[in-house]
Write a protein that holds these residues in place. Structure first.
Motif, short mmCIF file in Angstrom:
data_model
loop_
_atom_site.label_atom_id
_atom_site.label_comp_id
_atom_site.label_asym_id
_atom_site.label_seq_id
_atom_site.Cartn_x
_atom_site.Cartn_y
_atom_site.Cartn_z
N ARG A 86 35.16 62.86 30.09
CA ARG A 86 33.87 63.17 30.71
C ARG A 86 33.86 64.53 31.39
N ASP A 102 27.24 62.11 37.73
CA ASP A 102 28.63 61.85 37.31
C ASP A 102 28.74 61.10 35.99
N TYR A 103 27.63 60.88 35.29
CA TYR A 103 27.68 60.23 33.98
C TYR A 103 27.02 61.14 32.93
N GLN A 105 24.78 60.62 30.69
CA GLN A 105 23.71 59.73 30.28
C GLN A 105 22.39 60.41 30.63
N ASP A 120 25.75 56.47 28.32
CA ASP A 120 27.17 56.75 28.55
C ASP A 120 27.88 55.40 28.67
N ARG A 135 24.67 52.82 35.76
CA ARG A 135 24.11 53.18 34.47
C ARG A 135 22.99 52.23 34.05
#
Length: 261
Positions: A86, A102-103, A105, A120, A135
């Motif tokens: 990531r 932090d993702y 997505q 993600d 998420r």
């Protein structure tokens, strides 16, 4: 006009520094796909890559991938898979849309009333996947905001077993909340997934889904006797898909790479 939107979809690129993975040249195969997309689908609105962009997720692999992608004439929408890293991916390929911090997505809106939601499912240190509360909450919020739009969802891991033997041993963990969430949103027209390197289609909950072959190597069908210690990629062509969307239809055309190296 029968179709108003065209999207190119690729998955499981498995790019390496050497270009080699599982006995095939994944770099040359990606180059061939880019050449075909540029030649035949340059008017596509985007090219979605549903995860496993690199094989080990090193910074050097993403550098090689970025160089290869510089020739692509279609806007590129990358996604993260279990082979990716990531932090390295975010550094090399900034997230092309808004999403949970932090993702990797995000949401990507197309002209008209079409929205792509790219998930993600990465779980560090595991080949399995995960959609945690952050998420899922983001996805629930986006589905609420897109009630008046048409939505395609892309994810690396399929949300449930596909009857593919050892491949089902690397699942999206606790997949039912995702299935229930997508099933509760009538605007979700299709789910496109990667990870399995096999052409598969069906319905999960109420949502139709499709998986396609890898840009790189393929996995074996489940009736073959194999495990990861004796795995040899079958001699099947790499594949990409063209998604055509019209006012009353969605069509996914699978296209084999011509004469892969």
């Amino acid at each position: 006009m029968a179709f108003t939107h065209k999207i190119v979809w690729i998955s499981d690129l498995h790019q390496t520094v050497s270009g080699q993975v599982e006995g095939v040249n994944s770099r040359a195969r990606l180059r061939q796909v880019i050449e075909q997309v540029n030649a035949h689908h340059a008017e596509a609105l985007c090219c979605v890559a549903s995860g496993d962009l690199c094989d080990t997720g090193t910074a050097e692999e993403y550098k090689a991938l970025s160089k290869a992608l510089s020739d692509l004439r279609v806007p590129f929408l990358p996604m993260i898979g279990n082979h990716d890293n990531r932090a390295n991916m975010m550094a090399a390929l900034p997230r092309p849309g808004t999403g949970p911090e932090d993702y990797y997505q995000y949401r990507h809106d197309l002209d008209g009333n079409m929205t792509l939601l790219c998930l993600d499912t990465h779980l560090p240190g595991s080949d399995a996947g995960q959609m945690d509360a952050a998420r899922l909450d983001w996805l629930a919020s986006e589905l609420e905001q897109t009630r008046d739009r048409r939505v395609l969802v892309f994810a690396h891991h399929p949300p449930g077993p596909l009857g593919l033997g050892l491949l089902d041993d690397m699942p999206l963990l606790d997949h039912q909340p995702l299935v229930d969430l997508l099933s509760s949103a009538p605007q979700v027209e299709h789910l496109c997934v990667g990870h399995v390197h096999r052409p598969v289609s069906g319905v999960m909950g109420r949502v139709p889904f499709t998986a396609l072959r890898s840009i790189a190597h393929q996995t074996r069908p489940p009736h073959q006797t194999w495990d990861w210690s004796n795995f040899v990629a079958p001699e099947e062509r790499p594949q990409y898909a063209v998604i055509l969307i019209g006012p009353d239809r969605l069509v996914i055309q699978m296209t084999d790479v011509e004469d892969p190296d």
